[in-house]
Design an enzyme around this catalytic site. Structure first.
Site, PDB file in Angstrom:
ATOM      1  N   HIS A  21      21.467  59.051  47.299  1.00 20.75           N
ATOM      2  CA  HIS A  21      19.772  59.437  47.373  1.00 20.75           C
ATOM      3  C   HIS A  21      19.760  60.456  48.158  1.00 20.75           C
ATOM      4  CE1 HIS A  21      18.483  59.453  51.442  1.00 20.75           C
ATOM      5  NE2 HIS A  21      19.373  58.413  52.215  1.00 20.75           N
ATOM      6  N   CYS A  22      18.393  60.952  47.644  1.00 20.38           N
ATOM      7  CA  CYS A  22      17.365  61.907  48.268  1.00 20.38           C
ATOM      8  C   CYS A  22      16.449  61.955  48.307  1.00 20.38           C
ATOM      9  CB  CYS A  22      18.190  63.610  47.088  1.00 20.38           C
ATOM     10  SG  CYS A  22      16.871  63.097  45.602  1.00 20.38           S
ATOM     11  N   GLU A  23      15.536  62.472  48.260  1.00 20.25           N
ATOM     12  CA  GLU A  23      14.118  62.459  48.404  1.00 20.25           C
ATOM     13  C   GLU A  23      13.419  61.182  46.873  1.00 20.25           C
ATOM     14  OE1 GLU A  23       9.563  64.091  49.755  1.00 20.25           O
ATOM     15  OE2 GLU A  23      11.351  65.171  48.585  1.00 20.25           O
ATOM     16  N   TYR A  69      14.560  58.367  49.266  1.00 14.69           N
ATOM     17  CA  TYR A  69      14.331  57.792  50.322  1.00 14.69           C
ATOM     18  C   TYR A  69      12.367  57.642  51.005  1.00 14.69           C
ATOM     19  CZ  TYR A  69      13.492  57.651  55.424  1.00 14.69           C
ATOM     20  OH  TYR A  69      12.988  57.647  56.560  1.00 14.69           O
TER      21      TYR A  69
END
Length: 140
Positions: free
Chosen positions: A64-66, A104
């Protein structure tokens, strides 16, 4: 997965946080590893692959990232390509790779208890403009 609900099927769940370190430090999923660069992920996952002790169970990797729209999916594709290249089809070290829907940004408000610190720092945070510039140059 985080609560152990699937522990009869999953031996290990690796959460790869592909955000930049200042984002990770501002709040991340408990137990996640911060691997923002391809060489970090390759070193962590592929140099010495994680193998389940119980052959009936699986190791899953969640990226995952933002927002899970760019960095997380790109890193997931990178691992899949490298994994395919070092194994004979159809064998893979990590047959189950996932991307956290919404990243996130969506995870944090719903599952704050699973985050540490319980906070969220966006990529474009005003206090980290120089860090963003530096990491963008590194990740090219």
């Amino acid at each position: 997965v985080l609560t152990g609900q699937f522990s009869s099927l999953i031996e290990s769940c690796v959460i790869v946080d592909c955000r930049y370190p200042y984002e990770y430090e501002g709040g991340h999923i408990k137990g996640a590893v911060n691997l923002p660069l391809e060489q970090d992920v390759e070193e962590f996952l592929l140099k010495k692959p994680i193998v389940p002790f119980d052959a009936a169970k699986r190791v899953i990797v969640i990226f995952h990232c933002e927002f899970s729209s760019e960095r997380g999916p790109r890193m997931c594709r990178f691992v899949r390509e490298k994994d395919r290249a070092c194994n004979e089809y159809p064998r893979l070290h990590y047959p189950e790779l996932y991307v956290l829907k919404g990243g996130y940004r969506e995870f944090f408000p719903q599952y704050q208890a699973h985050c540490e610190p319980q906070d969220y720092r966006p990529m474009h945070h005003a206090d980290f403009k120089e860090d963003l510039r530096r990491f963008r140059l590194k990740s090219r």
